[in-house]
Design a protein around this motif. Sequence first.
Motif, PDB file in Angstrom:
ATOM      1  N   GLN A 104      36.947  48.951  46.172  1.00  0.00           N
ATOM      2  CA  GLN A 104      35.493  48.788  46.102  1.00  0.00           C
ATOM      3  C   GLN A 104      34.947  49.257  44.758  1.00  0.00           C
ATOM      4  N   LEU A 105      35.580  50.236  44.144  1.00  0.00           N
ATOM      5  CA  LEU A 105      35.149  50.673  42.819  1.00  0.00           C
ATOM      6  C   LEU A 105      35.356  49.556  41.800  1.00  0.00           C
ATOM      7  N   LEU A 106      36.528  48.921  41.830  1.00  0.00           N
ATOM      8  CA  LEU A 106      36.782  47.836  40.885  1.00  0.00           C
ATOM      9  C   LEU A 106      35.836  46.665  41.119  1.00  0.00           C
ATOM     10  N   ARG A 107      35.526  46.383  42.377  1.00  0.00           N
ATOM     11  CA  ARG A 107      34.613  45.266  42.663  1.00  0.00           C
ATOM     12  C   ARG A 107      33.181  45.572  42.227  1.00  0.00           C
TER      13      ARG A 107
ATOM     14  N   LEU B 250      39.296  40.346  38.363  1.00  0.00           N
ATOM     15  CA  LEU B 250      37.855  40.575  38.261  1.00  0.00           C
ATOM     16  C   LEU B 250      37.356  40.545  36.817  1.00  0.00           C
ATOM     17  N   GLY B 251      38.283  40.464  35.884  1.00  0.00           N
ATOM     18  CA  GLY B 251      37.901  40.416  34.483  1.00  0.00           C
ATOM     19  C   GLY B 251      37.464  41.742  33.904  1.00  0.00           C
ATOM     20  N   VAL B 252      37.958  42.847  34.472  1.00  0.00           N
ATOM     21  CA  VAL B 252      37.568  44.162  33.958  1.00  0.00           C
ATOM     22  C   VAL B 252      38.783  44.956  33.470  1.00  0.00           C
ATOM     23  N   ASP B 253      39.933  44.300  33.341  1.00  0.00           N
ATOM     24  CA  ASP B 253      41.142  45.016  32.942  1.00  0.00           C
ATOM     25  C   ASP B 253      41.019  45.602  31.535  1.00  0.00           C
TER      26      ASP B 253
END
Length: 357
Positions: A191-194, A229-232
């Motif tokens: 949920q943090l990554l989302r 999610l494109g946040v790597d």
Amino acid sequence: MRIMLMEFGGSDREKERRLAALPDLRESCPDLELYALCAEGTTLDRLAESRGLPCMRMGLGGISKALGKLRLAWKLRAGEEPWILHAFDPEALGLALRLADRKTPLQVVYSAPRPEFVQLSPKENPALLKAVIVPSKYAAERFADLGLAGNRPRVIRDFLEQGVCRPCRRKDKRIIFVCSDSLEPGKGYEQLLRALPLLYQVKRMPAWELRIAGGGSLFEPIIELAKDLGVDGRLAIFGANHGADILQDGDMLIVPAETGEDSSLAIMEGWASGLPVLCSDSPPHLEIVQDGVNALCFKDSDHIHLAGKIGALARGKKLRQGLAKAGQKSLASHTREGFLQAHLEVYRSLSDACRPR
């Protein structure tokens, strides 16, 4: 009083912290005799050597051999002074209960964070377990539902040594979110990554990144989810031994553990580091935090709510400063001295209960 600390397997930083503190009881309680019974290579094994505890060691898988060793120990120390066996993992608990079934005066204590850590065989009588020590009221309620220890679990909260974590020294304009918890299910990392992609939509959001110090089974899944999610490019994961380093360089600590998970120690580490804390509303967390006072809370499993709280904290310097200051004050009620005194009270009550009247 004669206390036998028992550990045969498993490892976590909360257990290591508790075990490391207990030898200090000898300084404040002259009538306490402290011993160790452990498997080779365990936390207790290393502790016994470094702190001078009399210790009986066994190889892994040799637990049954302890029966003979303990009988011999009790014969050598004849008398009516009772033994208290304090177990710290399921294997040690099983052995303690088998020993307590015998005529030797024994009182069994068990320290465990959750009921899942109680694993008894049909031959082990749970009625012989005289006290369960748990870190929160939430855990106590769950243990009481099992009918263990006369439905009287004892809540002894964890503590944090002052000065363990260093204050933040980084002065640039980035906002660095940090997490310092194991990469395991229930810790809330999904949920943090989302929540992170939603931060791109927050107005006046400063440049940010997320740093995690931890190890566990979710390392690869977290990396893959961050890519999806494109946040790597905004994520860095370090080993668990880098926790103090990322706390020093962070601007806010996020503790996303899901409902029922207790990450209170991580919250305290944030307080000790002078960081504002953003945590889930897991019941164990709400026992030590006050939303808007010494931490901000978000609704568990609600990544949209989490993103909103992250944005508010990242943009509010005065809010961060106020939460951090209140968090450091909150540590005053979580001390080593209080932790030790609470254990001593448990030991004395059990010792008095089995003395001849």
